[in-house]
Design a protein around this motif. Sequence first.
Motif, short mmCIF file in Angstrom:
data_model
loop_
_atom_site.label_atom_id
_atom_site.label_comp_id
_atom_site.label_asym_id
_atom_site.label_seq_id
_atom_site.Cartn_x
_atom_site.Cartn_y
_atom_site.Cartn_z
N GLY A 294 -0.25 -14.96 9.54
CA GLY A 294 -1.63 -14.95 9.10
C GLY A 294 -1.61 -14.74 7.60
O GLY A 294 -0.93 -13.83 7.10
N ALA A 295 -2.33 -15.58 6.86
CA ALA A 295 -2.27 -15.48 5.40
C ALA A 295 -2.69 -14.09 4.92
O ALA A 295 -2.05 -13.50 4.04
N PHE A 296 -3.74 -13.53 5.51
CA PHE A 296 -4.17 -12.20 5.12
C PHE A 296 -3.10 -11.16 5.41
O PHE A 296 -2.74 -10.35 4.54
N THR A 297 -2.56 -11.15 6.64
CA THR A 297 -1.57 -10.14 7.01
C THR A 297 -0.32 -10.25 6.13
O THR A 297 0.23 -9.23 5.70
N TYR A 298 0.10 -11.48 5.86
CA TYR A 298 1.29 -11.68 5.04
C TYR A 298 1.11 -11.05 3.66
O TYR A 298 1.97 -10.28 3.19
N TYR A 299 0.00 -11.36 3.01
CA TYR A 299 -0.20 -10.87 1.65
C TYR A 299 -0.56 -9.38 1.63
O TYR A 299 -0.24 -8.67 0.67
N PHE A 300 -1.21 -8.90 2.68
CA PHE A 300 -1.47 -7.46 2.77
C PHE A 300 -0.14 -6.70 2.81
O PHE A 300 0.07 -5.75 2.04
N CYS A 301 0.75 -7.11 3.70
CA CYS A 301 2.04 -6.43 3.82
C CYS A 301 2.85 -6.58 2.53
O CYS A 301 3.49 -5.62 2.07
N LYS A 302 2.80 -7.76 1.93
CA LYS A 302 3.54 -8.00 0.68
C LYS A 302 3.08 -7.04 -0.41
O LYS A 302 3.91 -6.41 -1.10
N GLU A 303 1.78 -6.92 -0.58
CA GLU A 303 1.26 -6.07 -1.65
C GLU A 303 1.46 -4.59 -1.36
O GLU A 303 1.68 -3.80 -2.27
N MET A 304 1.38 -4.22 -0.10
CA MET A 304 1.63 -2.81 0.26
C MET A 304 3.07 -2.43 -0.05
O MET A 304 3.34 -1.36 -0.61
N VAL A 305 4.00 -3.31 0.31
CA VAL A 305 5.41 -3.01 0.08
C VAL A 305 5.72 -2.99 -1.41
O VAL A 305 6.40 -2.09 -1.91
N SER A 306 5.23 -3.99 -2.14
CA SER A 306 5.56 -4.07 -3.57
C SER A 306 4.96 -2.90 -4.36
O SER A 306 5.53 -2.45 -5.35
N SER A 307 3.82 -2.39 -3.89
CA SER A 307 3.20 -1.25 -4.58
C SER A 307 3.67 0.10 -4.04
O SER A 307 3.31 1.15 -4.58
N LYS A 308 4.44 0.06 -2.94
CA LYS A 308 4.91 1.28 -2.27
C LYS A 308 3.74 2.19 -1.87
O LYS A 308 3.84 3.40 -1.89
N ASN A 309 2.64 1.54 -1.54
CA ASN A 309 1.41 2.24 -1.14
C ASN A 309 0.93 3.24 -2.18
O ASN A 309 0.46 4.33 -1.85
N LYS A 310 1.05 2.86 -3.43
CA LYS A 310 0.55 3.72 -4.50
C LYS A 310 -0.76 3.21 -5.08
O LYS A 310 -1.31 3.79 -6.01
N LEU A 311 -1.26 2.10 -4.52
CA LEU A 311 -2.53 1.53 -4.97
C LEU A 311 -3.65 1.89 -4.00
O LEU A 311 -3.40 2.12 -2.82
N SER A 312 -4.86 1.89 -4.48
CA SER A 312 -6.02 2.19 -3.64
C SER A 312 -6.35 1.02 -2.73
O SER A 312 -5.86 -0.10 -2.91
N HIS A 313 -7.19 1.29 -1.75
CA HIS A 313 -7.69 0.22 -0.88
C HIS A 313 -8.26 -0.93 -1.70
O HIS A 313 -7.95 -2.10 -1.45
N SER A 314 -9.12 -0.61 -2.65
CA SER A 314 -9.78 -1.66 -3.43
C SER A 314 -8.80 -2.44 -4.29
O SER A 314 -8.93 -3.66 -4.46
N ALA A 315 -7.78 -1.77 -4.83
CA ALA A 315 -6.78 -2.46 -5.64
C ALA A 315 -5.93 -3.39 -4.80
O ALA A 315 -5.61 -4.52 -5.21
N ILE A 316 -5.57 -2.96 -3.59
CA ILE A 316 -4.82 -3.83 -2.69
C ILE A 316 -5.66 -5.04 -2.30
O ILE A 316 -5.17 -6.18 -2.27
N LEU A 317 -6.95 -4.81 -2.03
CA LEU A 317 -7.84 -5.91 -1.68
C LEU A 317 -7.88 -6.96 -2.78
O LEU A 317 -7.79 -8.17 -2.52
N GLU A 318 -8.02 -6.53 -4.01
CA GLU A 318 -8.08 -7.48 -5.13
C GLU A 318 -6.79 -8.26 -5.28
O GLU A 318 -6.79 -9.45 -5.59
#
Length: 274
Positions: free
Chosen positions: A221-245
């Motif tokens: 799923g395009a959303f799930t793929y990029y959600f997981c990608k950004e969570m991993v690359s940021s090590k979950n140090k970004l806010s919900h809104s920053a991950i969304l953007e």
Amino acid sequence: MAKQALCVGINNFKNYPSAALQGCVNDADDMQSLLKNLLGFQDTDIVKLTDTKATKTNIIKNLKEMVEGAKNGKYSYLVFSMSSHGTQVPDLSGDEPDRADEAFCPYDLAQKGDVWDPKHIITDDELRDLFIQLPKDVLLEVYLDTCHSGTGLKAIDFLLDRKPRYLPPPSMEAFLKVDGKRPRGLNKALMEKGITHHILWAACRADQTSADASINGGWHGAFTYYFCKEMVSSKNKLSHSAILEKIRKDLRAGNYTQIPQLECEATVRDKTIG
């Protein structure tokens, strides 16, 4: 924080082989890995249901167990992710005549007469009625990588090996009952009941389709793929809104038209996930 998660991914549908998808099981695997590697979940904290195991009965059974556990003080953090086809059914509750209920397709999706069989389809009203039972001190995050309402493949999707995660109603009669009616979505269903303390991620707007897509050599799923990608690359140090953007930027760069949505209280948007 005691945790419990249910990750659902359905590529194949018992009664509709032609509706098969390719990325939903990978989505469930990706979400399971993310929860374990980044959000502190253990194997015993996660139930994963894919394909034949992902019947309506099994999905609802596990969700009910999660909710009951939270009500009894066993869990304080719940996660539910579902990757599958979305569809629509006529408003079943009758509380708003000019609305179509959103629905999510389990493995055992089936038709009854001109419409989807209620025993084999999961509606937003059912999820709402379950989730509103949660105590306010329990955090629930829901991730829905399904389509809300489909308008068919765009020309670019044929070029880029993509398919919308949407099944239309099963008959012309059922289609006419929802055609032109405004989709509400689970987020609105919860907010209409005053439930604003939970977090809902949706892969697209209520009038859009979400993509089952070939990305970097695999289907996701395009959303799930990029959600997981950004969570991993940021090590979950970004806010919900920053991950969304960041997810929205990734999707725009890939020529996807879907716009992911985040529904939560304003104070939560600036916090990290989990």
